[in-house]
Design a protein around this motif. Structure first.
Motif, short mmCIF file in Angstrom:
data_model
loop_
_atom_site.label_atom_id
_atom_site.label_comp_id
_atom_site.label_asym_id
_atom_site.label_seq_id
_atom_site.Cartn_x
_atom_site.Cartn_y
_atom_site.Cartn_z
N ASP A 68 0.90 -1.25 0.07
CA ASP A 68 0.13 0.16 -0.04
C ASP A 68 1.00 1.16 0.05
O ASP A 68 1.60 1.29 0.99
CB ASP A 68 -0.88 0.10 1.10
CG ASP A 68 -1.87 1.03 0.91
OD1 ASP A 68 -1.83 2.09 0.27
OD2 ASP A 68 -2.97 1.06 2.10
N GLN A 71 0.71 3.51 3.09
CA GLN A 71 1.59 2.74 4.26
C GLN A 71 3.01 2.95 4.11
O GLN A 71 3.69 3.09 4.97
CB GLN A 71 0.97 1.61 4.43
CG GLN A 71 -0.53 1.49 4.64
CD GLN A 71 -1.03 -0.18 5.12
OE1 GLN A 71 -0.26 -0.83 5.29
NE2 GLN A 71 -2.17 -0.09 5.36
N LEU A 72 3.40 2.84 2.68
CA LEU A 72 4.91 2.78 2.48
C LEU A 72 5.18 4.35 2.97
O LEU A 72 6.21 4.31 3.38
CB LEU A 72 5.08 2.20 1.08
CG LEU A 72 4.70 0.75 0.83
CD1 LEU A 72 5.11 0.71 -0.54
CD2 LEU A 72 5.76 -0.14 1.79
N ALA A 74 3.94 6.46 4.79
CA ALA A 74 3.85 6.98 6.10
C ALA A 74 4.73 6.05 6.94
O ALA A 74 5.23 6.94 8.04
CB ALA A 74 2.41 6.23 6.67
N SER A 75 5.36 4.94 6.68
CA SER A 75 6.32 4.21 7.42
C SER A 75 7.76 5.15 7.24
O SER A 75 8.67 4.99 8.08
CB SER A 75 6.50 3.01 6.80
OG SER A 75 6.99 3.07 5.55
N GLU A 76 7.77 5.94 6.29
CA GLU A 76 9.25 6.73 6.10
C GLU A 76 8.90 8.16 6.38
O GLU A 76 9.72 9.17 6.50
CB GLU A 76 9.44 6.95 4.57
CG GLU A 76 9.89 5.41 4.06
CD GLU A 76 10.91 5.06 4.61
OE1 GLU A 76 12.07 5.77 4.98
OE2 GLU A 76 11.18 3.64 4.74
N GLY A 77 7.74 8.49 7.23
CA GLY A 77 7.35 9.82 7.98
C GLY A 77 6.88 10.70 6.70
O GLY A 77 6.96 12.18 7.07
N ASP A 79 3.88 12.55 4.84
CA ASP A 79 2.50 12.83 4.93
C ASP A 79 2.00 13.09 3.62
O ASP A 79 2.38 13.83 2.78
CB ASP A 79 2.09 13.94 5.65
CG ASP A 79 0.67 14.22 5.89
OD1 ASP A 79 -0.08 13.34 5.09
OD2 ASP A 79 0.27 15.33 6.30
#
Length: 210
Positions: A68, A71-72, A74-77, A79
């Motif tokens: 996704d 999500q990928l 978001a996991s790296e910060g 937005d």
């Protein structure tokens, strides 16, 4: 003795009679089956003991479906809502003393950072995935696009501060070589790509009337 009377909705009766598990895809979709298959560089004829080509394609298809992009990022910060440049408000610009992040608002479009050197397919190949064998109609190709949740304001002013951008499931309808832009259409809640009258959108949305 009475004759057997066929029910008028015989097709719906058969649809309800599902006995045991099945490998048939029962989910209705406006996307071709081959549009979900990943591109692999594997020989069609494999040596004994090596993974067959069809199995490798199915494994990668299931793997890619678990990814996704929201999500990928978001996991790296990152937005996703901040990726689209907005209109600047000079009256409310943060100062260095406030230490707000970011001090300088985003103003460069994503297109500047786009790089297609490592793309596995050309735009024409992506669009051609909508063609099914034996059919002259080109269906949409599934994808995700960073679009505003408010369609009306999004078309009027894409850089409005009031807009919220999210990664949304879309059907890719066409590609413009001059502008290097894709024409996409948001999918419905059930994942279908339909026009205002509920008809499937084919051939990039071009009707027989033009």
């Amino acid at each position: 003795v009475t004759t057997f009377k066929m029910p008028e909705d015989f097709g719906s009766v058969l649809d309800k009679q599902v006995i045991g598990p099945t490998t048939e895809n029962l989910i209705k979709s406006d996307f071709p089956v081959q549009s979900f298959k990943p591109k692999v560089h594997i020989a069609f004829q494999r040596l004994p003991g090596q993974c067959p080509r069809e199995i490798e394609i199915e494994r990668r298809r299931k793997l890619y479906l678990t990814f996704d992009i929201a999500q990928l990022l978001a996991s790296e910060g990152i937005d996703s809502n901040q990726l689209m440049p907005r209109h600047h408000d000079p009256a409310n610009m943060p100062t260095l003393e406030e230490k707000k992040d970011p001090i300088f608002p985003i103003y460069l479009p994503l297109k500047i950072f786009d790089n297609n050197e490592y793309d596995c397919r050309t735009p024409e190949e992506w669009i051609s995935l909508g063609l099914e064998p034996g059919s002259h109609d080109r269906k949409p190709v599934p994808g995700k696009a960073l679009l505003p949740t408010d369609d009306v304001l999004g078309h009027e002013d894409p850089k409005s501060q009031k807009l919220i951008y999210e990664w949304i499931d879309v059907g890719v309808l066409d590609y413009d070589k001059k502008t290097e832009l894709y024409l996409v259409h948001k999918t419905h809640e059930n994942g279908l790509v339909r026009d205002e009258e509920g008809r499937p959108i084919l051939n990039g949305g071009i009707t027989p009337e033009g």
